[in-house]
Design an enzyme around this catalytic site. Structure first.
Site, PDB file in Angstrom:
ATOM      1  N   TRP A 130       0.854  -1.202   0.000  1.00 29.02           N
ATOM      2  CA  TRP A 130       0.000   0.000   0.000  1.00 29.02           C
ATOM      3  C   TRP A 130       0.888   1.248   0.000  1.00 29.02           C
ATOM      4  O   TRP A 130       1.860   1.326   0.757  1.00 29.02           O
ATOM      5  CB  TRP A 130      -0.891  -0.036   1.254  1.00 29.02           C
ATOM      6  CG  TRP A 130      -1.785   1.144   1.427  1.00 29.02           C
ATOM      7  CD1 TRP A 130      -2.535   1.763   0.474  1.00 29.02           C
ATOM      8  CD2 TRP A 130      -2.037   1.846   2.652  1.00 29.02           C
ATOM      9  NE1 TRP A 130      -3.243   2.801   1.029  1.00 29.02           N
ATOM     10  CE2 TRP A 130      -2.959   2.876   2.363  1.00 29.02           C
ATOM     11  CE3 TRP A 130      -1.583   1.701   3.966  1.00 29.02           C
ATOM     12  CZ2 TRP A 130      -3.427   3.757   3.328  1.00 29.02           C
ATOM     13  CZ3 TRP A 130      -2.051   2.576   4.925  1.00 29.02           C
ATOM     14  CH2 TRP A 130      -2.968   3.589   4.605  1.00 29.02           C
ATOM     15  N   ASP A 211      -1.561  -6.288   8.401  1.00 32.78           N
ATOM     16  CA  ASP A 211      -2.498  -5.195   8.151  1.00 32.78           C
ATOM     17  C   ASP A 211      -3.787  -5.828   7.642  1.00 32.78           C
ATOM     18  O   ASP A 211      -3.809  -6.433   6.560  1.00 32.78           O
ATOM     19  CB  ASP A 211      -1.908  -4.216   7.117  1.00 32.78           C
ATOM     20  CG  ASP A 211      -2.759  -2.951   6.983  1.00 32.78           C
ATOM     21  OD1 ASP A 211      -3.848  -2.886   7.588  1.00 32.78           O
ATOM     22  OD2 ASP A 211      -2.327  -2.032   6.262  1.00 32.78           O
ATOM     23  N   LYS A 246     -13.729  -0.188   5.647  1.00 31.29           N
ATOM     24  CA  LYS A 246     -14.369  -0.831   4.501  1.00 31.29           C
ATOM     25  C   LYS A 246     -15.512  -1.743   4.930  1.00 31.29           C
ATOM     26  O   LYS A 246     -16.585  -1.681   4.358  1.00 31.29           O
ATOM     27  CB  LYS A 246     -13.329  -1.647   3.725  1.00 31.29           C
ATOM     28  CG  LYS A 246     -12.510  -0.866   2.721  1.00 31.29           C
ATOM     29  CD  LYS A 246     -11.531   0.087   3.315  1.00 31.29           C
ATOM     30  CE  LYS A 246     -10.725   0.814   2.261  1.00 31.29           C
ATOM     31  NZ  LYS A 246      -9.568   1.486   2.837  1.00 31.29           N
TER      32      LYS A 246
END
Ligand code: LMR
Length: 396
Positions: A130, A211, A246
């Site tokens: 990311w 993560d 999310k």
């Protein structure tokens, strides 16, 4: 003092949203930032979230401070979602979970904790990872190295190379893995590969740092944490950062958590004080609203069932969009195999086009995607998909 300061370049992901907003082209499409959009192009507030907010407005009777570690009830809920109740009980007091301002806040506190535990630690990140991992963790002073991960020519994880690299990582270093829905590639480890990672972690003694930003967006709430649970039950130590951006659609409410599993309950008790102190020194305490929403939903059987149902709808829609994009590219006669997109998970995949083609997509067609060619599948719909397909065809 400020006169000589120079502006920084735009953020590689968030900067795209600003450029998109400024674009007057009515056909513009934002495939940049990882935000779910429904069939009408909206990012709705989930039904259970709306209901929970109504309940909170009616019932909340104080806005007094919360603890630096956040709400204990929320922390337990996040741990249960991530670990399942049996493993959570098995880990017992060896586990600490603290509420954080989003996944980013969790990563930042984790980074400071790692620096405290071992100032010489190197964090090994996937190549690619990311775009904000290195800036975010690096701003806390951590050092980085990369392990091979995504093979752009085969559109899959180059696992042999990854494992070979990990087998050289020493004790004291950390290996950052994506729990599911790898960002940016969408290519996840298989169950066999997670097992192999566990073996190398046990043999080498490095600390795994996960993560977990997309639990529930890939194959399901439980299936997506296969690797997390496997490592949590078998490694002496583990760090996991969770996000509710999310899966609860709470993006702007900054709702996340940091979990640290230690070898002993005594170590975990010490870790709790370190995490609380890091939170206090950074932001004093996390914002309450998002965590209160999650807690309200998960403590109410009707709301949690509806949340689970809506999350499944979101997941199924993303997976069907993956299939739809591949099918439409094929029907449009695009002479390239994009079938890998259908096999990948979560919001993102690499389109696999060159830098100049990305620039053409952005500047000529107003299709905004990240400079690595990462696209947000969850931004597509029946109204924009043919335009996207035709534009890809044109640049290819
Ligand atoms: C993304 O990767 O697009 C999201 O995680 C949003 C962000 O903050 O970058």
């Amino acid at each position: 003092m400020f006169q000589s300061l120079q502006p920084l370049p735009p953020d590689p992901i968030l900067g795209l949203s600003a450029a998109y907003r400024a674009d007057a082209n009515p056909s513009k499409v934002d495939l940049g930032v990882g935000v779910y959009k429904d069939a009408n192009g909206n990012t709705p507030v989930m039904r259970a979230v709306k209901r929970a907010e109504e309940i909170l407005v009616a019932s909340q009777n104080s806005k007094a401070y919360v603890a630096p570690t956040g709400a204990a009830g929320y922390n337990e809920i996040i741990a249960s979602l991530m670990l399942g109740n049996t493993l959570k009980q098995f880990l017992s007091d060896r586990r600490v979970t603290v509420q954080t301002p989003g996944g980013c806040g969790g990563l930042r506190i984790a980074a400071e904790f790692i620096r405290h535990a071992n100032p010489d630690a190197t964090v090994w990140v996937s190549d690619p990872t990311w775009a904000n991992h290195i800036p975010l963790l690096g701003s806390a002073g951590l050092k980085f190295k990369q392990y091979p991960y995504y093979d752009h020519s085969t559109h899959s994880v180059k696992f042999d190379e990854m494992l070979c690299c990990l087998s050289e990582v020493p004790k004291g270093d950390l290996v950052l893995l994506h729990g599911c829905c790898h960002n940016p590639s969408g290519a996840d480890l298989t169950r066999e590969q997670w097992l192999a990672v566990r073996e190398v972690a046990l043999a080498q003694g490095f600390t795994v740092f996960i993560d977990l930003a997309y639990q529930g967006l890939g194959d399901g709430l439980d299936a997506d944490v296969f690797g997390v649970r496997l490592l949590a039950e078998s490694l002496p130590e583990l760090i996991v950062v969770s996000s509710c951006s999310k899966n609860f659609g709470l993006y702007r409410e900054r709702t996340g958590a940091l979990t640290v599993i230690c070898e002993t309950a005594e170590a975990a008790a010490a870790v709790t004080t370190l995490l609380a102190s890091a939170a206090r020194a950074n932001y004093s305490m996390p914002p309450d609203h998002g965590a209160a929403i999650v807690q309200t939903i998960m403590e109410n059987p009707e709301l949690s069932t509806d949340w689970d149902f809506e999350l499944k709808e979101i997941r199924d829609r993303i997976n069907s969009l993956r299939a739809l994009l591949v099918a439409r590219l094929q029907t449009a006669g695009v002479d390239r195999d994009f079938s890998f997109i259908e096999k990948e998970k979560g919001m993102f995949s690499f389109l696999g086009v060159r830098k100049d083609q990305i620039q053409t997509l952005i500047h000529k067609y107003s299709i905004y995607l990240v400079g690595s060619s990462r696209i947000n599948i969850a931004s597509m719909n029946e109204d924009n998909i043919d335009y996207i397909v035709q534009s890809i065809k044109a640049v290819l």
